[in-house]
Scaffold this motif. Structure first.
Motif, mmCIF file in Angstrom:
data_model
loop_
_atom_site.group_PDB
_atom_site.id
_atom_site.type_symbol
_atom_site.label_atom_id
_atom_site.label_comp_id
_atom_site.label_asym_id
_atom_site.label_seq_id
_atom_site.Cartn_x
_atom_site.Cartn_y
_atom_site.Cartn_z
ATOM 1 N N LEU A 125 0.796 -1.230 0.000
ATOM 2 C CA LEU A 125 0.000 0.000 0.000
ATOM 3 C C LEU A 125 0.824 1.273 0.000
ATOM 4 C CD1 LEU A 125 -2.987 -0.858 2.378
ATOM 5 C CD2 LEU A 125 -2.898 -0.878 -0.106
ATOM 6 N N ASP A 126 2.080 1.171 0.429
ATOM 7 C CA ASP A 126 2.899 2.365 0.594
ATOM 8 C C ASP A 126 2.960 3.282 -0.638
ATOM 9 O OD1 ASP A 126 3.932 3.540 2.762
ATOM 10 O OD2 ASP A 126 5.999 2.919 2.415
ATOM 11 N N PRO A 127 3.222 2.726 -1.833
ATOM 12 C CA PRO A 127 3.302 3.603 -3.013
ATOM 13 C C PRO A 127 1.993 4.329 -3.284
ATOM 14 C CG PRO A 127 4.098 1.389 -3.517
ATOM 15 C CD PRO A 127 3.491 1.319 -2.170
ATOM 16 N N VAL A 128 0.871 3.612 -3.120
ATOM 17 C CA VAL A 128 -0.436 4.218 -3.363
ATOM 18 C C VAL A 128 -0.662 5.357 -2.377
ATOM 19 C CG1 VAL A 128 -2.894 3.768 -3.554
ATOM 20 C CG2 VAL A 128 -1.249 1.937 -4.054
ATOM 21 N N VAL A 129 -0.413 5.067 -1.100
ATOM 22 C CA VAL A 129 -0.632 6.071 -0.061
ATOM 23 C C VAL A 129 0.244 7.294 -0.304
ATOM 24 C CG1 VAL A 129 -0.388 6.540 2.403
ATOM 25 C CG2 VAL A 129 -1.386 4.392 1.646
ATOM 26 N N SER A 130 1.517 7.065 -0.609
ATOM 27 C CA SER A 130 2.426 8.192 -0.821
ATOM 28 C C SER A 130 1.984 9.026 -2.011
ATOM 29 C CB SER A 130 3.853 7.692 -1.065
ATOM 30 O OG SER A 130 4.212 6.771 -0.080
ATOM 31 N N ALA A 131 1.520 8.367 -3.053
ATOM 32 C CA ALA A 131 1.106 9.085 -4.254
ATOM 33 C C ALA A 131 -0.106 9.965 -3.974
ATOM 34 C CB ALA A 131 0.794 8.092 -5.373
ATOM 35 N N VAL A 132 -1.103 9.405 -3.294
ATOM 36 C CA VAL A 132 -2.310 10.178 -3.031
ATOM 37 C C VAL A 132 -2.044 11.259 -1.992
ATOM 38 C CG1 VAL A 132 -4.728 10.037 -2.317
ATOM 39 C CG2 VAL A 132 -3.710 8.164 -3.608
ATOM 40 N N VAL A 134 0.547 13.201 -1.484
ATOM 41 C CA VAL A 134 1.125 14.460 -1.950
ATOM 42 C C VAL A 134 0.139 15.305 -2.757
ATOM 43 C CG1 VAL A 134 3.492 13.636 -1.949
ATOM 44 C CG2 VAL A 134 2.103 13.340 -3.980
ATOM 45 N N LEU A 135 -0.952 14.681 -3.180
ATOM 46 C CA LEU A 135 -1.967 15.421 -3.947
ATOM 47 C C LEU A 135 -2.690 16.401 -3.019
ATOM 48 C CD1 LEU A 135 -2.981 15.030 -6.910
ATOM 49 C CD2 LEU A 135 -4.860 13.705 -5.920
ATOM 50 N N PRO A 136 -2.772 17.705 -3.379
ATOM 51 C CA PRO A 136 -3.573 18.616 -2.551
ATOM 52 C C PRO A 136 -5.021 18.147 -2.611
ATOM 53 C CG PRO A 136 -2.277 19.823 -4.188
ATOM 54 C CD PRO A 136 -2.174 18.381 -4.543
ATOM 55 N N LYS A 137 -5.628 17.894 -1.451
ATOM 56 C CA LYS A 137 -6.936 17.230 -1.439
ATOM 57 C C LYS A 137 -7.995 18.063 -2.151
ATOM 58 C CE LYS A 137 -5.046 13.863 0.311
ATOM 59 N NZ LYS A 137 -3.792 14.609 0.312
ATOM 60 N N ILE A 138 -7.837 19.399 -2.088
ATOM 61 C CA ILE A 138 -8.857 20.241 -2.694
ATOM 62 C C ILE A 138 -8.876 20.062 -4.210
ATOM 63 C CG2 ILE A 138 -7.435 22.329 -2.957
ATOM 64 C CD1 ILE A 138 -11.003 22.189 -1.534
ATOM 65 N N ALA A 139 -7.756 19.564 -4.735
ATOM 66 C CA ALA A 139 -7.674 19.362 -6.186
ATOM 67 C C ALA A 139 -8.620 18.273 -6.671
ATOM 68 C CB ALA A 139 -6.236 19.019 -6.589
ATOM 69 N N ILE A 140 -9.007 17.371 -5.761
ATOM 70 C CA ILE A 140 -9.902 16.301 -6.212
ATOM 71 C C ILE A 140 -11.362 16.610 -5.883
ATOM 72 C CG2 ILE A 140 -8.235 14.405 -6.292
ATOM 73 C CD1 ILE A 140 -9.202 13.583 -3.526
#
Lengths: 300, 259
Positions: A125-132, A134-140
Motif C-alpha cells: 500500500l505504501d506507493p499508493v498512499v504516498s502518491a495520493v 502528496v496530492l492537494p486534497k482540494i484538487a480532487i
C-alpha cells in the motif's frame, strides 16, 4: 502562548506583555483607519469588524435563528429545529469538519495499525498512499462532486479523505517506530495478541497518532473553507466568499475572526484530550538523583 | 543438583547486507537449579543473543536449548531488561504487575503482590508515579521488581545495571544480591563488568570475541550472604585479575576488528 516561566514576577510580566501587545496592535489598526492612513473599505477597523460579528449573530446568519428554537421544540417540530442549525454558517462548517474528520480518522487509525504491523500490506500500500498523500486534497473536489453530487456528502467526503491519509501515515509511522524492546518485554511476559495491542502497541504509538489527529483537524479546517468557497450556500467559507463578492469586507473579516477562534479551540481541545489520555507524557521533573527510599527497603 | 537449563551447540546466524553474520557459534552451557551464572564477554560477543534465545525471543539457527520446569503452571522464565524497557505509559504499580496481569491474575491479588515488591525495592512512595518521574536507578528497580513479582523459576538478566552510573550501580548490586539470596532462583546474568560477576555469581562463563563461543569458566568460592565489602578482599581482587587475564585478549581482538 507565553513559554514556560519559573519565577512568579517574570510570569506575570510575560502574561501582561502577551495580552497588551496584541491589544496595542488592534488599537493602532483602529487609529490608522480613523485617521484614514488605511482604507477602511479594504481593512475595516476592529470596531467595525466587531459590529459586523454582532450583526451576523443577531440576524441569525452565523449561528442560525436560535431564538426560534424553544418554540419549535415545544411544538415538536424537530425538522424545523434542525433547519435552524442548517442555516447557521458556523454549525454547518463544524458539522462538515467533524463528520468528515471522524469518517476519515477512524479507518485511518485502523489501517495505520495494520500497515505498521504487517510488512506485506505496508509494502503493497505504501506507493499508493504516498502518491495520493502528496496530492492537494482540494484538487480532487471536482472528482468528488462528480461522484457524490454537489450536496453535503461531497464536503464530508473531501474532509474525510484529507483526514484519512494524514492519520494513516502518522499511525503507520507511530506503530513502526515502537521500540522493539517494548515488544520483546510484552512477549517475554506472555502477552497474547489482544494484550499486545491494548497494553503495548496502542499506548506506545498514541503520541504519534495524536500528532496525526492534530494535523488532520487543522487540514480539515483548510479543506472545508476552500470547498465552501466554490461549492456551498452555507458555511464559513461561503460567508467569506460571498462577502468578498458583495464587497462587505467587515463580514469577510468577521468570518476570518471566527475561523481563528475555531482553530485555537481545536488546538486547545486536542491538547486537553491528550493530557487526559496520556498522563505519562506530562512534563515533570524527574526525582532528584536516586531518590528511592533505601532506608525503607524491608528485608525480603 | 538438577539441571535447569541445557543449551547445546547453539548457533545464531543473521542475514545482513554484507552476507550472513554469525552472532553465536556452537555455544553450550548447562545451568543447575538455583545457580547464579554470570556470562562475561567483550561487547558484540553474542551474550545478549544467547539470553534472548533462552528467553524465547529468538530462535537459534542450529543447536537446541531446553529449560526444565518444576511447576508447569508457574512462569518458567522472565527477562530483567535494562531500565528503558519498562513501559513509560504505565505507572510503577502497573509496570510491576504487568506479568501477573498478562497471566490473568485478578486485579486485587496482582496489585497486592506488586505493592509488596515495590516496597522491597524501596519505591513504596512512587507506586503511582510514571517512569519519566523516576531516576535511572529507580527505573531499574522497577524492571527488577517486574521480573521478581511474576515469580518465574528462572531469571534472565540482560546487563540490568549496565546503563547506571557507578555509584547507583553499587547500591543496586547490593540489593540484587540480597533479593536473590532470599529467593535462590536460577539466574543467568549477562554483564561486561568482571567485578559485578565476581560479586554476584556462583560461576562465571567467559565468551570469546565475535563470533562468540565458550572460552572458559571460573567458579566463585566466596561464601554467602555477600555484600559490597567483599570487593575489598585480596581474594576478590586476585580472582578478578585472573578473569581479566583471560578476557583481555578477547577484548583486544574486538577492538582491533573495530579499527
Amino acid at each position: 502562548m507565553s513559554g514556560s516561566c519559573w519565577r512568579m514576577a517574570s510570569c506575570t510580566r510575560d502574561r501582561l506583555i502577551s495580552v497588551f501587545f496584541p491589544l496595542a496592535l488592534l488599537a493602532l489598526w483602529e487609529m490608522a483607519v480613523r485617521l484614514q492612513w488605511l482604507d477602511g473599505r479594504f481593512f475595516p477597523a476592529p470596531t467595525a469588524v466587531a459590529a459586523a460579528l454582532w450583526e451576523l449573530t443577531v440576524k441569525g446568519e452565523l449561528l442560525g435563528k436560535l431564538w426560534l428554537l424553544p418554540g419549535l421544540v415545544a411544538a415538536g417540530d424537530f425538522s424545523g429545529a434542525r433547519k435552524v442549525f442548517a442555516e447557521g454558517h458556523l454549525w454547518v462548517s463544524l458539522f462538515r469538519i467533524f463528520s468528515g474528520f471522524f469518517v476519515g480518522a477512524v479507518p485511518g487509525i485502523i489501517l495505520g495499525v495494520v500497515m505498521g504491523m504487517n510488512r506485506t500490506i505496508r509494502v503493497a500500500l505504501d506507493p499508493v498512499v504516498s502518491a495520493v498523500y502528496v496530492l492537494p486534497k482540494i484538487a480532487i473536489l471536482p472528482l468528488v462532486m462528480l461522484v457524490f453530487g454537489i450536496g453535503e456528502v461531497s464536503k464530508i467526503v473531501i474532509v474525510a479523505i484529507a483526514s484519512f491519509f494524514l492519520v494513516l501515515i502518522n499511525t503507520t509511522v507511530g506503530v513502526r517506530d515502537i521500540e522493539p524492546i517494548f515488544i520483546e518485554a510484552g512477549r517475554n511476559y506472555g502477552a497474547n495478541r489482544r494484550q499486545m495491542f491494548r497494553h503495548i502497541i496502542i499506548p506506545a504509538a498514541l503520541p504519534i497518532i495524536f500528532s496525526g489527529l492534530r494535523l488532520s483537524l487543522g487540514t480539515s479546517l483548510i479543506v472545508i473553507i476552500a470547498a465552501e468557497f466554490v461549492a456551498a450556500n452555507y458555511g464559513l467559507g461561503y460567508l467569506i466568499w460571498f462577502s468578498w463578492q458583495t464587497l462587505l469586507t467587515e463580514n469577510m473579516f468577521a468570518g476570518l475572526v471566527v475561523i481563528m477562534i475555531l482553530g485555537a479551540l481545536f488546538t486547545s481541545g486536542l491538547q486537553a484530550l491528550e493530557r487526559r489520555l496520556m498522563p505519562w507524557q506530562r512534563e515533570e521533573m524527574p526525582a532528584s538523583a536516586d531518590g528511592a527510599d533505601v532506608g525503607g527497603t524491608g528485608k525480603v | 543438583m538438577t539441571v535447569k537449563i541445557e543449551a547445546k551447540d547453539l548457533t545464531k546466524v543473521y542475514p545482513s547486507r554484507n552476507g550472513p553474520i554469525c552472532a553465536l557459534r556452537d555455544f553450550s552451557l548447562r545451568v543447575e537449579e538455583g545457580e547464579f551464572v554470570c556470562i562475561v564477554g567483550p561487547s558484540g560477543c553474542g551474550k545478549s543473543t544467547f539470553l534472548r534465545i533462552l528467553g524465547g525471543l529468538i530462535t537459534p539457527s542450529s543447536g537446541r536449548v531446553e529449560l526444565f520446569p518444576r511447576d508447569e503452571k508457574a512462569p518458567l522464565q522472565n527477562i530483567v531488561f535494562q531500565e528503558y524497557a519498562i513501559f513509560p505509559w504505565k505507572t510503577v504499580l502497573d509496570n510491576v504487575a504487568f506479568g501477573l496481569e498478562m497471566r490473568g491474575v485478578p486485579r486485587t491479588k496482582r496489585r497486592e503482590t506488586a505493592r509488596d515488591w515495590i516496597r522491597k525495592v524501596g519505591l513504596a512512595k512512587f507506586a503511582d508515579a510514571y517512569p519519566h518521574q523516576l531516576s535511572g536507578g529507580m527505573k531499574q528497580r522497577v524492571s527488577i521488581a517486574r521480573a521478581f513479582a511474576n515469580d518465574p523459576e528462572i531469571l534472565l538478566m540482560d546487563e540490568p545495571l549496565g546503563a547506571l552510573d557507578a555509584q547507583t550501580r553499587v547500591i543496586l548490586q547490593g540489593e540484587l544480591v540480597r533479593l536473590w539470596e532470599a529467593s535462590r532462583k536460577t539466574v543467568v546474568y549477562i554483564t561486561h563488568s568482571i567485578e559485578e560477576s565476581v560479586l554476584l555469581g556462583d560461576r562465571i562463563v567467559l565468551m570469546t570475541a565475535h563470533p562468540g563461543t565458550y572460552k572458559t569458566e571460573f567458579s566463585v568460592p566466596f561464601a554467602r550472604p555477600r555484600s559490597f565489602e567483599l570487593t575489598g578482599a585480596p581474594e576478590f581482587a586476585r580472582l578478578s585479575y585472573a578473569i581479566w587475564q583471560e578476557l583481555e585478549v578477547e577484548v583486544k581482538r574486538t577492538m582491533e576488528k573495530q579499527l
